[in-house]
Write an enzyme that holds these catalytic residues in place. Structure first.
Site, mmCIF file in Angstrom:
data_model
loop_
_atom_site.group_PDB
_atom_site.id
_atom_site.type_symbol
_atom_site.label_atom_id
_atom_site.label_comp_id
_atom_site.label_asym_id
_atom_site.label_seq_id
_atom_site.Cartn_x
_atom_site.Cartn_y
_atom_site.Cartn_z
ATOM 1 N N ASP A 224 0.735 -1.020 0.113
ATOM 2 C CA ASP A 224 0.086 0.080 -0.423
ATOM 3 C C ASP A 224 0.439 0.488 0.448
ATOM 4 O O ASP A 224 2.185 1.129 -0.068
ATOM 5 C CB ASP A 224 -0.887 -0.232 1.148
ATOM 6 C CG ASP A 224 -0.237 -0.137 2.734
ATOM 7 O OD1 ASP A 224 0.718 -0.385 2.784
ATOM 8 O OD2 ASP A 224 -0.867 -1.137 3.400
ATOM 9 N N ASN B 280 -7.825 -1.557 14.560
ATOM 10 C CA ASN B 280 -9.117 -1.889 14.198
ATOM 11 C C ASN B 280 -8.964 -3.227 13.015
ATOM 12 O O ASN B 280 -9.995 -3.593 12.181
ATOM 13 C CB ASN B 280 -10.131 -1.020 12.994
ATOM 14 C CG ASN B 280 -8.739 -0.122 12.120
ATOM 15 O OD1 ASN B 280 -8.222 -0.751 11.443
ATOM 16 N ND2 ASN B 280 -9.188 0.980 11.412
ATOM 17 N N HIS C 71 -7.525 -4.316 10.442
ATOM 18 C CA HIS C 71 -6.777 -3.689 8.712
ATOM 19 C C HIS C 71 -5.959 -4.788 8.019
ATOM 20 O O HIS C 71 -4.605 -4.691 9.030
ATOM 21 C CB HIS C 71 -6.907 -1.934 8.330
ATOM 22 C CG HIS C 71 -5.640 -2.084 8.937
ATOM 23 N ND1 HIS C 71 -5.803 -0.327 9.768
ATOM 24 C CD2 HIS C 71 -4.329 -1.242 8.485
ATOM 25 C CE1 HIS C 71 -4.807 -0.180 10.058
ATOM 26 N NE2 HIS C 71 -3.787 -0.655 8.896
ATOM 27 N N GLU D 252 -9.680 -1.533 5.362
ATOM 28 C CA GLU D 252 -10.199 -0.916 6.513
ATOM 29 C C GLU D 252 -11.038 -1.945 6.565
ATOM 30 O O GLU D 252 -12.531 -2.227 5.958
ATOM 31 C CB GLU D 252 -10.362 0.582 6.508
ATOM 32 C CG GLU D 252 -9.551 1.203 6.615
ATOM 33 C CD GLU D 252 -9.312 1.785 7.266
ATOM 34 O OE1 GLU D 252 -8.427 0.939 8.661
ATOM 35 O OE2 GLU D 252 -8.158 3.287 7.421
HETATM 36 C C1 GLP Z 1 -0.213 0.992 8.383
HETATM 37 C C2 GLP Z 1 0.279 -0.126 6.899
HETATM 38 C C3 GLP Z 1 -0.402 -1.286 7.633
HETATM 39 C C4 GLP Z 1 0.321 -2.283 8.594
HETATM 40 C C5 GLP Z 1 -0.290 -1.361 10.331
HETATM 41 C C6 GLP Z 1 0.100 -1.535 11.138
HETATM 42 O O1 GLP Z 1 -1.614 1.364 8.306
HETATM 43 N N1 GLP Z 1 -0.775 0.071 6.173
HETATM 44 O O2 GLP Z 1 -0.432 -2.485 6.320
HETATM 45 O O3 GLP Z 1 -0.464 -3.339 8.754
HETATM 46 O O4 GLP Z 1 0.523 0.593 9.298
HETATM 47 O O5 GLP Z 1 1.724 -1.050 11.614
HETATM 48 P P1 GLP Z 1 2.161 -1.413 12.704
HETATM 49 O O6 GLP Z 1 3.114 -2.527 12.111
HETATM 50 O O7 GLP Z 1 2.966 -0.544 12.906
HETATM 51 O O8 GLP Z 1 1.786 -1.876 13.756
#
Ligand code: GLP
Length: 232
Positions: free
Chosen positions: A63, A132, A134, A139
């Site tokens: 993404d 949440n 995702h 989302e």
């Molecule tokens: C972002 C990314 C996700 C990722 C999420 C969790 O929103 N778009 O792909 O999984 O963060 O991040 P973290 O590993 O810092 O908790």
């Protein structure tokens, strides 16, 4: 679904790296989707230290923020260059990252899906998990039949990511869709941190629920979850 519970970050990161390297050993021209966020940082550091040649691997990312060029320090392309690709011997032609600054995001989405297809489809999607539920930028409420597309980020995701990245992140993202993630031949889901407890529980409950996008992976034939022991 298989789950490995890890008592500390050393275990977490090395198990994740072992999983990726085992897939790479079976198929040196692996097609991989890479996540951003805090969770995969240890994995990236491990992969960078192992004496492995990634010359033939094809890399995609999950993404990106809409509107950001790859040189923007807030962009995920910048993050991946800084935390993973820098100093690795990886041919640039084997890296295709989403362009959040593409003039036409529909064209960019279609082009991205085509590039994945031309590479033979994803062998391994490495995913983090949002609080949440995702996955990538899909989302709660996202449809499960979509390939790459533009999304509106939830307030929660925006607030978390803005805090984490030290700056206000854009309100729109472009993301591999759940159909693309589900089509990966293997999925490695990395779950670390107390904020992920409820989302992980949603997955472990075993019920597919569009309000918890991670549950779209429940029927995946090759899903490996690596999670903190404390979330058990
Ligand atoms: C972002 C990314 C996700 C990722 C999420 C969790 O929103 N778009 O792909 O999984 O963060 O991040 P973290 O590993 O810092 O908790």
């Amino acid at each position: 679904m298989l789950i490995q519970w890890c008592k500390d970050s050393a275990c977490f990161d090395s198990r994740a790296a072992d999983h990726v390297l085992a897939a790479h050993a079976r198929k040196p021209d692996l097609v991989v989707a890479l996540p951003t966020g805090r969770t995969p940082l240890g994995l990236y550091s491990q992969l960078r230290q192992r004496p492995v040649c990634f010359d033939r691997v094809r890399w995609f990312n999950l993404d990106e923020y809409v509107g950001l060029a790859p040189v923007d320090p807030l962009s995920y392309a910048y993050f991946l260059r800084d935390n993973f690709f820098r100093g690795l011997s990886v041919p640039l032609t084997n890296i295709r990252l989403l362009r959040g600054d593409a003039p036409d995001l529909l064209v960019e989405s279609e082009d991205y899906d085509r590039a994945i297809q031309q590479a033979g489809g994803l062998d391994l999607a490495i995913l983090g998990l949002g609080a949440n539920g995702h996955i990538a930028f899909n989302e709660p409420g996202a449809r499960w039949n979509r390939a790459t597309h533009v999304v509106e980020l939830s307030e929660q995701t925006r607030a978390t990511n803005s805090e984490q990245q030290g700056n206000t992140v854009p309100g729109l993202g472009i993301t591999m869709g759940i159909a693309t993630l589900r089509s990966a031949r293997q999925v490695l889901l990395l779950v670390s941190g107390e904020t992920k407890r409820t989302a992980l529980q949603a997955l472990l409950s075993g019920y597919p629920d569009p309000q918890w996008p991670v549950t779209s992976l429940l029927d995946h034939p090759a899903l490996m979850v690596i999670a903190d022991e404390g979330l058990r």
